[in-house]
Each structure stands twice: as C-alpha cells, then as structure tokens.
Design a protein around this motif. Structure first.
Motif, PDB file in Angstrom:
ATOM      1  N   ALA A 145     -11.793  -3.710  -2.724  1.00 51.44           N
ATOM      2  CA  ALA A 145     -10.650  -3.546  -2.469  1.00 51.44           C
ATOM      3  C   ALA A 145     -10.770  -5.499  -3.475  1.00 51.44           C
ATOM      4  CB  ALA A 145      -9.605  -4.349  -1.872  1.00 51.44           C
ATOM      5  N   PRO A 146     -10.978  -6.634  -3.538  1.00 53.74           N
ATOM      6  CA  PRO A 146     -11.277  -7.640  -4.565  1.00 53.74           C
ATOM      7  C   PRO A 146     -12.115  -7.083  -5.738  1.00 53.74           C
ATOM      8  CG  PRO A 146     -12.923  -8.108  -2.778  1.00 53.74           C
ATOM      9  CD  PRO A 146     -11.833  -7.002  -2.054  1.00 53.74           C
ATOM     10  N   LEU A 147     -13.145  -6.171  -5.704  1.00 56.12           N
ATOM     11  CA  LEU A 147     -14.087  -5.720  -7.154  1.00 56.12           C
ATOM     12  C   LEU A 147     -13.473  -5.137  -7.756  1.00 56.12           C
ATOM     13  CD1 LEU A 147     -17.250  -5.336  -5.124  1.00 56.12           C
ATOM     14  CD2 LEU A 147     -17.399  -6.311  -6.676  1.00 56.12           C
ATOM     15  N   TRP A 148     -12.131  -4.024  -7.061  1.00 56.51           N
ATOM     16  CA  TRP A 148     -10.885  -3.321  -7.766  1.00 56.51           C
ATOM     17  C   TRP A 148     -10.409  -3.815  -8.347  1.00 56.51           C
ATOM     18  CZ3 TRP A 148      -6.001  -1.574  -6.074  1.00 56.51           C
ATOM     19  CH2 TRP A 148      -5.836  -0.394  -6.599  1.00 56.51           C
ATOM     20  N   LEU A 149      -9.843  -5.187  -8.206  1.00 57.95           N
ATOM     21  CA  LEU A 149      -8.542  -5.592  -9.014  1.00 57.95           C
ATOM     22  C   LEU A 149      -9.967  -6.418 -10.403  1.00 57.95           C
ATOM     23  CD1 LEU A 149      -7.284  -7.748  -5.667  1.00 57.95           C
ATOM     24  CD2 LEU A 149      -5.783  -6.176  -7.621  1.00 57.95           C
ATOM     25  N   ASP A 150     -10.228  -6.840  -9.771  1.00 54.92           N
ATOM     26  CA  ASP A 150     -11.344  -6.916 -11.167  1.00 54.92           C
ATOM     27  C   ASP A 150     -11.693  -6.414 -12.018  1.00 54.92           C
ATOM     28  OD1 ASP A 150     -12.329  -9.694  -9.336  1.00 54.92           O
ATOM     29  OD2 ASP A 150     -14.792  -9.494  -9.103  1.00 54.92           O
ATOM     30  N   ALA A 151     -11.525  -4.736 -11.639  1.00 55.43           N
ATOM     31  CA  ALA A 151     -12.004  -3.906 -12.463  1.00 55.43           C
ATOM     32  C   ALA A 151     -11.258  -3.882 -13.414  1.00 55.43           C
ATOM     33  CB  ALA A 151     -12.980  -2.910 -11.869  1.00 55.43           C
ATOM     34  N   LEU A 152      -9.848  -3.563 -12.687  1.00 53.84           N
ATOM     35  CA  LEU A 152      -8.179  -3.789 -13.426  1.00 53.84           C
ATOM     36  C   LEU A 152      -7.936  -4.203 -13.835  1.00 53.84           C
ATOM     37  CD1 LEU A 152      -6.495  -2.676  -9.866  1.00 53.84           C
ATOM     38  CD2 LEU A 152      -6.899  -1.176 -11.735  1.00 53.84           C
ATOM     39  N   LEU A 192       9.831  -3.278  -4.292  1.00 51.01           N
ATOM     40  CA  LEU A 192      10.821  -3.450  -3.661  1.00 51.01           C
ATOM     41  C   LEU A 192       9.671  -2.642  -3.048  1.00 51.01           C
ATOM     42  CD1 LEU A 192      13.621  -2.595  -5.434  1.00 51.01           C
ATOM     43  CD2 LEU A 192      14.322  -3.914  -3.338  1.00 51.01           C
ATOM     44  N   THR A 193       9.213  -3.333  -2.462  1.00 48.07           N
ATOM     45  CA  THR A 193       7.704  -2.168  -1.405  1.00 48.07           C
ATOM     46  C   THR A 193       7.411  -3.268  -0.279  1.00 48.07           C
ATOM     47  OG1 THR A 193       5.396  -1.605  -1.681  1.00 48.07           O
ATOM     48  CG2 THR A 193       6.047  -3.323  -2.671  1.00 48.07           C
ATOM     49  N   ASN A 194       6.840  -2.195   0.222  1.00 47.30           N
ATOM     50  CA  ASN A 194       6.553  -2.650   2.051  1.00 47.30           C
ATOM     51  C   ASN A 194       5.284  -3.146   2.093  1.00 47.30           C
ATOM     52  OD1 ASN A 194       3.073  -1.511   2.875  1.00 47.30           O
ATOM     53  ND2 ASN A 194       4.268   0.418   1.468  1.00 47.30           N
ATOM     54  N   THR A 195       5.290  -3.646   3.036  1.00 44.88           N
ATOM     55  CA  THR A 195       5.107  -5.452   3.953  1.00 44.88           C
ATOM     56  C   THR A 195       3.384  -5.070   3.699  1.00 44.88           C
ATOM     57  OG1 THR A 195       5.387  -5.016   5.987  1.00 44.88           O
ATOM     58  CG2 THR A 195       6.999  -6.494   4.680  1.00 44.88           C
ATOM     59  N   VAL A 196       2.760  -3.740   3.755  1.00 46.21           N
ATOM     60  CA  VAL A 196       1.704  -3.375   4.091  1.00 46.21           C
ATOM     61  C   VAL A 196       0.751  -4.266   2.714  1.00 46.21           C
ATOM     62  CG1 VAL A 196      -0.225  -2.355   4.841  1.00 46.21           C
ATOM     63  CG2 VAL A 196       2.116  -1.612   6.093  1.00 46.21           C
ATOM     64  N   VAL A 197       2.021  -3.720   1.755  1.00 43.10           N
ATOM     65  CA  VAL A 197       0.565  -3.615   0.580  1.00 43.10           C
ATOM     66  C   VAL A 197       1.306  -4.215  -0.658  1.00 43.10           C
ATOM     67  CG1 VAL A 197       0.188  -1.287   1.092  1.00 43.10           C
ATOM     68  CG2 VAL A 197       2.329  -1.985  -0.343  1.00 43.10           C
ATOM     69  N   GLN A 198       2.209  -5.311  -0.264  1.00 43.12           N
ATOM     70  CA  GLN A 198       2.784  -7.011  -1.392  1.00 43.12           C
ATOM     71  C   GLN A 198       1.464  -6.877  -1.888  1.00 43.12           C
ATOM     72  OE1 GLN A 198       5.979  -8.611   1.408  1.00 43.12           O
ATOM     73  NE2 GLN A 198       7.600  -7.327  -0.087  1.00 43.12           N
ATOM     74  N   THR A 199       0.833  -7.571  -1.207  1.00 44.50           N
ATOM     75  CA  THR A 199      -0.151  -8.792  -1.357  1.00 44.50           C
ATOM     76  C   THR A 199      -0.897  -7.787  -2.560  1.00 44.50           C
ATOM     77  OG1 THR A 199      -0.458  -9.819   0.615  1.00 44.50           O
ATOM     78  CG2 THR A 199      -1.746 -10.388  -1.237  1.00 44.50           C
ATOM     79  N   LEU A 200      -1.910  -6.561  -2.478  1.00 47.35           N
ATOM     80  CA  LEU A 200      -2.632  -5.677  -3.417  1.00 47.35           C
ATOM     81  C   LEU A 200      -1.660  -5.599  -4.089  1.00 47.35           C
ATOM     82  CD1 LEU A 200      -5.180  -5.191  -3.463  1.00 47.35           C
ATOM     83  CD2 LEU A 200      -4.366  -3.013  -2.343  1.00 47.35           C
ATOM     84  N   THR A 201      -0.569  -4.747  -4.170  1.00 43.13           N
ATOM     85  CA  THR A 201       0.346  -5.002  -5.340  1.00 43.13           C
ATOM     86  C   THR A 201       0.689  -5.817  -6.415  1.00 43.13           C
ATOM     87  OG1 THR A 201       1.589  -2.938  -3.677  1.00 43.13           O
ATOM     88  CG2 THR A 201       2.926  -3.856  -5.983  1.00 43.13           C
TER      89      THR A 201
END
Lengths: 261, 261, 261
Positions: A241-248, A23-32
């Motif tokens: 941001a996309p590189l951070w997701l790759d690294a995660l 249950l999170t904010n609409t700004v960050v739902q996609t990244l989350t």
C-alpha cells in the motif's frame, strides 16, 4: 486509446490539480485521500447533508461511494449527486456491494437518475446495478469483468456516461467504444480500498480531461502502472500500500500502460 | 524559546503520557491515534454526544477537529469543548476548511466561546476564523503562514490562548510572543492528516507542560524534526507516513529544532 | 492445544475464506479489513441498521467492536448480534473502553444477552464487563491478563462461549479449559487497532473451525507469530504495521506459536 491521449491526460491532471469532493466509505477514506494527493489532485471528504450540496457545486469532480453508507450519508449523496448534475460537474458512482444489500441497491438505482459521468465497480456490482445479476456477497466480485460487458453497455446507455468494470483486465465502455486496461497486480485486490481509490483517481482524471472515457481509461492505466511498480518491490499486501502511493506519485507517463485498443 | 524549554517539554510528555480525547475527522483518526502513541501519549476517539461530555472532563486534553463534522459530532464537540473548559482541561481547535464551508464556519465560531488553549490551522482557516478572510477551497491553504499573523494575534486576543498557523515556516503566537518553527518537509502536505495529527500532538504537549505556548511550539518542533528524518529516507509520500511515525517515536530531543526565537 | 489443531485451524481458514461482517470503530476499520484480507478472510464493514440485520444472517461471522460507538451504530450492533444469534452465526464482542464510559458499558451488557461466541478485550474491559472492576481510562489496560482470569471464567459461564484476555501473555478460556498464548511484540500495543484487528481475525478463525476455543487460540497465535516476525525487521511503530500485515499473510503454519497447554 493511443499513447498521446494518455500522455496528455497525465499532463492535464498535473496542470489542473482538481479538487475532488469525496463522499466515500470510512474504511477507505485515508487511502483515497492519499491516492488523490499522490497523483496531484486535492481531496476533500465532506458528507454532512448541510455541506455536501454546496460543496459539490464548487468542486472539480465528485465521488459517491456507498461502501459504508448510512441514512445520513445517503441523504448527503443524493444532494451532492443532484448538485453536481445541476452544476455540470462530473461525478463518479462506485456501487460497492450493490446487489448484495437491498438498501444500497435501491439508493444506487436512485442515484443513477443524476447521471454519473462514470460508474466504476466490479462485475457483480455493475451487473446488479444494470438489473442483470443479483450481486456477490459483498466487495469481492464473483464474475470476470468481461462477463459484465453487456450489462455495462446497457448501463452506459441509460446514464449517457461511461461504465468501468474492474477485473484482471478492466473493461471501460461508453456504450459504443470499449477499451480494456491490463496489467496491475493481484495485490490491489488484497488492499482494502484500492478499488475505491481508483474511483477517486478516475474522478480526478475526468475533471482534468473533460472527457469521461479518456479520464476513466487514464485513471485505470495510472493505477495499474503504479501497482506493477509497487508489486515488484513489496514484501506482501501490507508494504504494497505505501509503495503503491509512492508509485502513484512517481508515474508521470502513462504511455507504457496496457491499453487496448 | 530556548533548547532547555524544549528538552523539558519532551521529558514532560514522556513522563505524563497524557490521555488525549480526540473528536476528529474520520479520514485522519488512524494516523492521529498512531502519532499520539508514537510520541508517548494515549489516544481515545470518543465522539458520541452521550459519552463526549463526561470523557472530556477526565481526559488530560481534548482535540476538536471539524474535518468531517456532521450534526451528531458537532453536538459532541460542543459538549466536549464546554466540558473541557469547565474542568480546566486544555483543548485544541483545528478549524479544517473553515471559511470554505458555512456550516462548520458557524460551528467553529461558536466553539471559540469555550476558549481553546490552542487553535491550530493553516493561514486560510485562521484568517477565516478571525474574520479576516474568506477561506480556501478546503484543506489546502492558499496563504503563507505569516500572512495570517495579524489574524492570529487578533484571534489569540479573543480566546486568551495560543494560535498556531502551519506553513513552510509555522507561526505560533499567544498574541504577545510570536515563535516561528522551521524545518519539516513538504511531504507532510502530501500526507492526509499530518496537520490534523500535529493538532493532537500539540494537545498532548499542552497537557504535559501546562503551558499552551510551550506546548504548541514543542509539538510543532517534534513533528518537524520527525518529518525531516523521515523525508531523508522515504521513497515518496506513501512510505513517508510510516517512517514519520517511526521518527515521532525516535525523536527524544527537541533541541535541534529550528525554533526562532 | 496441540500443534496439529493449530495447523488444522490455519488450513481451515485458508479453505473457508470466511466473510466477516464487521461493525467496528472508525479508527481501526482499515487495519481490520487489511488484516482479514491478509489472513485469507473477506471483510465487509456494514453498520447501517437497515442493512446490518440481514447481512449478519448471511455472513460467516460477525464482529461487534464498540470503540467509536454512537446511537446509530449501537442500534446496528443490537440488530446484528441478535440476527447472528438467531442464525447460529458465531459473533465476537470487543468491549473497547467498557468500564470507563457508562453508555457503552450498558450497551455491552445488553449485547451479552445475544451470547457472543467470543469476548475479546484487555483485562480492564473483561473485568468491567464481568462486573468485577471499574475499567481503565480507555483503550489501554491497567491490569495484566491473568488478573482477569476469574472474571473471564465467570463471564464465559454466563455467555456459554469463550473469553480472551489480551496481555503480555494472552489468556483464553471457555470457563473450563484455559489456554495461554505468549510471544507477540510490544509494538502491537503501539499500533492503534492491532487488538481490534485481532478480534476480527478471531472471528474468521471461529467461523472456519466451528469451535470458539480453537478459533480464539488460533487467532491469537497467528497474530502473535506475525508480530514477532514484523518486530524483527521494523524500524519502529510506524513501519511495524505494514510489515505485520505482510507477516499475517506469510504465516501459513501456527505450530511454532507459544501456546500453553
């Protein structure tokens, strides 16, 4: 926390693939959601009051982030937090901008009664939630993490859980033990929702490890290691941001994290 | 479906630049809008009940995706679906997590009465919507697409439209003809909203071609071809998403898609 | 507007790091927040009526964008706009799809009474808001910016502020002086929310410079320069977005912008 515990936590996450009800904010739902997928968890964003109570009871963990809370989602958060507590499901509270805005400050205080396994915020937010400060001007903290240590310890005493304060060096405490996590990248602070996604990753690790302190430290370590890898190749805050997701996704070993002690 | 039909569908989409009215979940709105722009359609996200009814009647196609539905947007969905049906505008239903959550399961069953031109979901969702299964644990399917074929055929018989089941090989049926679309990439399943964006692309193709089966197959083929191209150069799930959008824009010929028959 | 004024505006923004309170649509919140962070401002998305009034009074600037407005957020927008006006806080109105949808058209007309420092939209929207046109079919304009010049001048006369019309060449007027900003990239029109993020960047510049005309021109110049830099290296509309954010961060000098006069 030693390297073996962090290695075991990463393996536990991969094995468990926990379902994290956000249950999170609409700004960050996609990244989350993408951060959860990248680390091997399964996200589900459900914030309708008619659905949140039942779903929280069957999820592996619940994240409550008040970033863009409104009266409808506040009710869903109350129901989800209580439902998680009743079911013994660990839940994480991210008190975004608490202290700066009265409505959500009262809400977060009320949610604390459902005893979150982890509270994750910046120093201003944690101090405000503990009653030790008046908060910043919003999502950016005006305090270093260590300034909030006393507040974090006090808050952990009240919830019986862990409190994690994000900063240049993150401070994670259960009120007795305090662990610091260094590393990371300043680009995390220039990516909207990176801290919010961290809260979700922590929820996944707590579900997978069954231990709030280990889970919170592992989550911070994973995010920091991935941030360092991404920052080394990013051209700026946008490509980070996309590189951070790759690294995660690529971080399969947390033993190199700067965790002290 | 032969290569000529797919080539014609792509040309029709470019020529029509259809306006797709999306009532979709807040996690995936951005990716959905960008995917529509990339393939040459025009997105408009309108989910206020006071606006949705009128707008659905003038749009080229409507997408209803219940991913983060709430009581307000549910009412907008009801109005938009009925309005589209009354106007003869094709609309697509994406029953995200139907079967796992009772509120939206009832809503989706009600929406079916407005006879969607296409239902697009994963196997668990389609089986739940058809009354043949109890659903998964959320957005990820626990069944292969072909396991849902009987349910898809039955559902198509009830709606008079097409049912598309996403999986490693996608299954698209109008109840009589069944077409399979292979290819794609596992990275689609690690990108939040890729399936939801597919539903929107299908809506655009149905509007452009005037035929639900051709449109649904062409949409799946376009998304799969773009995913293959992006996966070949992506460094992980994070960089895949922007590269996939680049590829959706670059795919001007669907004749290489693995469509059977 | 000469190069010195633009250079000074960029420096003012860096120095002020203004807090921009955004009530904006859910499709573009992430890109908007990241764009603000990239140029050196601090975003905060707050659209609950119980919070919006108080927060607007303490923010450096307020952005109101009606892209996915609903009855709840409309009330927050009314409160925030009035609160900003009462506090002397500059606010920007982005009338997304006004003219095409009656509910938001009435709302935007009502919001005008709180005299936005800047109205930023496309030609169709500005013409509709000025009562000179019936609007397009949504977010895409069917008119060139210069076609809306008379409407923009009339609207500026009513608000006492600035009106900016986006197009291949942007037109910015305070009703007396008119400045054009060229450059940019067509890829901005293929990135959902680029125009909406521009409105937020304009709000940040107006707060930093204290002058709506200078701020609006500087915001358009910054966005255009960054778009040119990103378009030169992007592989398509998907990779353009993160590269544009990188470039928004990297643009430290606006003197090369095509600003006339």
């Amino acid at each position: 926390m030693d390297a073996a515990a962090l290695t075991a936590a990463r393996q536990a996450l991969t094995g468990a693939a926990p379902l994290v009800h956000c249950l999170t904010n609409t700004v960050v739902q996609t990244l989350t959601a993408n951060a959860l997928l990248a680390v091997g968890a399964a996200p589900a964003m459900v914030d309708e009051p008619l659905e949140a109570e039942g779903f929280a009871a069957v999820a592996s963990a619940v994240l409550v982030n008040v970033g863009t809370v409104n009266q409808r989602t506040a009710q869903a958060m109350r129901l989800a937090a209580r439902s998680a507590a009743a079911a013994g499901t660990p839940w994480v509270l991210d008190p975004v901008a608490v202290g700066a805005l009265p409505y959500r400050t009262e809400l977060a205080a009320e949610l604390l009664e459902a005893r979150p396994a982890v509270v994750r915020g910046n120093a201003s937010e944690v101090m405000a939630l503990a009653g030790a400060g008046t908060g910043g001007r919003g999502v950016d903290s005006t305090n270093e993490a260590d300034e909030a240590l006393d507040a974090a310890v006090a808050l952990a005493g009240r919830t019986g859980g862990v409190v994690a304060v994000s900063g240049e060096v993150d401070v994670v405490t259960d009120g007795t033990r305090t662990v610091r996590v260094g590393g990371g990248s300043v680009l995390l602070t220039r990516t909207t929702g990176a801290g919010c996604a961290l809260g979700a990753v922590v929820a996944a690790y707590v579900a997978a490890t069954g231990d709030p302190l280990t889970g919170a430290v592992a989550g911070h370590a994973h995010v920091a290691l991935a941030a360092e890898a991404a920052a080394a190749v990013a051209g700026g805050p946008g490509t980070f941001a996309p590189l951070w997701l790759d690294a995660l996704d690529a971080v399969t070993d947390l033993s190199a994290a700067r965790v002290d002690p």
